[in-house]
Scaffold this motif. Structure first.
Motif, short mmCIF file in Angstrom:
data_model
loop_
_atom_site.label_atom_id
_atom_site.label_comp_id
_atom_site.label_asym_id
_atom_site.label_seq_id
_atom_site.Cartn_x
_atom_site.Cartn_y
_atom_site.Cartn_z
N ILE A 1 22.34 -10.81 -11.48
CA ILE A 1 23.65 -10.32 -11.04
C ILE A 1 23.76 -8.81 -11.22
N PHE A 2 23.33 -8.29 -12.35
CA PHE A 2 23.39 -6.84 -12.55
C PHE A 2 22.59 -6.11 -11.46
N PHE A 3 21.43 -6.65 -11.11
CA PHE A 3 20.61 -6.03 -10.07
C PHE A 3 21.32 -6.06 -8.72
N VAL A 4 21.82 -7.23 -8.30
CA VAL A 4 22.45 -7.31 -6.98
C VAL A 4 23.74 -6.51 -6.92
N GLN A 5 24.46 -6.41 -8.04
CA GLN A 5 25.68 -5.62 -8.05
C GLN A 5 25.38 -4.12 -8.05
N GLU A 6 24.37 -3.72 -8.80
CA GLU A 6 24.00 -2.30 -8.86
C GLU A 6 23.67 -1.75 -7.48
N PHE A 7 23.00 -2.55 -6.67
CA PHE A 7 22.56 -2.10 -5.35
C PHE A 7 23.35 -2.73 -4.20
N ASN A 8 24.46 -3.39 -4.54
CA ASN A 8 25.35 -3.99 -3.54
C ASN A 8 24.58 -4.86 -2.54
N LEU A 9 23.83 -5.83 -3.07
CA LEU A 9 22.94 -6.63 -2.25
C LEU A 9 23.51 -7.98 -1.83
N ILE A 10 24.58 -8.41 -2.48
CA ILE A 10 25.24 -9.67 -2.09
C ILE A 10 26.73 -9.38 -1.99
N ASP A 11 27.30 -9.77 -0.88
CA ASP A 11 28.73 -9.58 -0.65
C ASP A 11 29.53 -10.31 -1.72
N ARG A 12 30.61 -9.71 -2.18
CA ARG A 12 31.44 -10.30 -3.24
C ARG A 12 31.93 -11.71 -2.87
N ARG A 13 32.21 -11.93 -1.61
CA ARG A 13 32.66 -13.26 -1.18
C ARG A 13 31.61 -14.33 -1.45
N LYS B 1 0.83 -1.20 0.00
CA LYS B 1 0.00 0.00 0.00
C LYS B 1 0.87 1.26 0.00
N ILE B 2 0.45 2.25 -0.78
CA ILE B 2 1.17 3.52 -0.86
C ILE B 2 1.19 4.17 0.52
N GLY B 3 2.36 4.67 0.89
CA GLY B 3 2.49 5.36 2.16
C GLY B 3 2.87 4.48 3.32
N VAL B 4 2.77 3.16 3.16
CA VAL B 4 3.16 2.26 4.24
C VAL B 4 4.67 2.05 4.14
N PRO B 5 5.40 2.39 5.19
CA PRO B 5 6.86 2.30 5.13
C PRO B 5 7.37 0.86 5.18
N PHE B 6 8.53 0.67 4.58
CA PHE B 6 9.21 -0.61 4.70
C PHE B 6 9.81 -0.70 6.10
N PRO B 7 9.93 -1.91 6.64
CA PRO B 7 10.48 -2.05 8.00
C PRO B 7 11.98 -1.73 8.03
N LYS B 8 12.46 -1.47 9.23
CA LYS B 8 13.89 -1.15 9.40
C LYS B 8 14.80 -2.28 8.93
N ASN B 9 14.33 -3.53 9.04
CA ASN B 9 15.15 -4.68 8.67
C ASN B 9 14.95 -5.10 7.20
N PHE B 10 14.31 -4.24 6.40
CA PHE B 10 14.02 -4.60 5.01
C PHE B 10 15.27 -5.00 4.23
N MET B 11 16.32 -4.19 4.30
CA MET B 11 17.53 -4.49 3.52
C MET B 11 18.14 -5.82 3.95
N SER B 12 18.13 -6.09 5.21
CA SER B 12 18.68 -7.35 5.71
C SER B 12 17.87 -8.54 5.16
N VAL B 13 16.56 -8.43 5.19
CA VAL B 13 15.69 -9.50 4.68
C VAL B 13 15.91 -9.66 3.18
N ALA B 14 15.93 -8.55 2.44
CA ALA B 14 16.11 -8.61 0.98
C ALA B 14 17.46 -9.23 0.63
#
Length: 109
Positions: free
Chosen positions: A80-92, A28-41
């Motif tokens: 891969i392009f998506f996860v690299q663009e937003f630094n979502l998976i550690d290179r290791r 829903k528009i206006g509903v914020p993502f939780p603080k742990n969103f990046m960790s979950v993603a």
């Protein structure tokens, strides 16, 4: 420990449950993502990467026999392009497929 098919089934069910959880992925528009969103993603994407790694390392011969390697490579390249663009998976974490990642990325340069 469980078999790869069972792990992937559990994983895909877990991912779908995360995506369906309005507290994690509000629709829903206006509903914020939780603080742990990046960790979950990041956890979701790291685990999905492991599925790609398993397919490439254990089943690529079957993919070739089915003449589906172009589809797999395109899907993986976008992932891969998506996860690299937003630094979502550690290179290791990407190390098991690093040669392939470099190969797929170099075609665009």
């Amino acid at each position: 420990f469980c078999s790869a098919p069972k792990y992937i089934d559990y994983l895909m069910t877990w991912v779908q449950d995360q995506l369906d959880d309005e507290t994690l992925f509000p629709s829903k528009i206006g509903v914020p993502f939780p603080k742990n969103f990046m960790s979950v993603a990041k956890t979701i994407l790291k685990r999905l990467f492991r599925v790609y790694a398993h397919i490439y390392h254990q089943h690529f011969d079957s993919v070739i026999r089915l003449q589906e390697e172009a589809h797999l490579n395109t899907s993986f390249k976008h992932f891969i392009f998506f996860v690299q663009e937003f630094n979502l998976i550690d290179r290791r974490e990407l190390a098991p497929l690093q040669d392939l990642i470099e190969k797929l990325g170099s075609k665009d340069k």
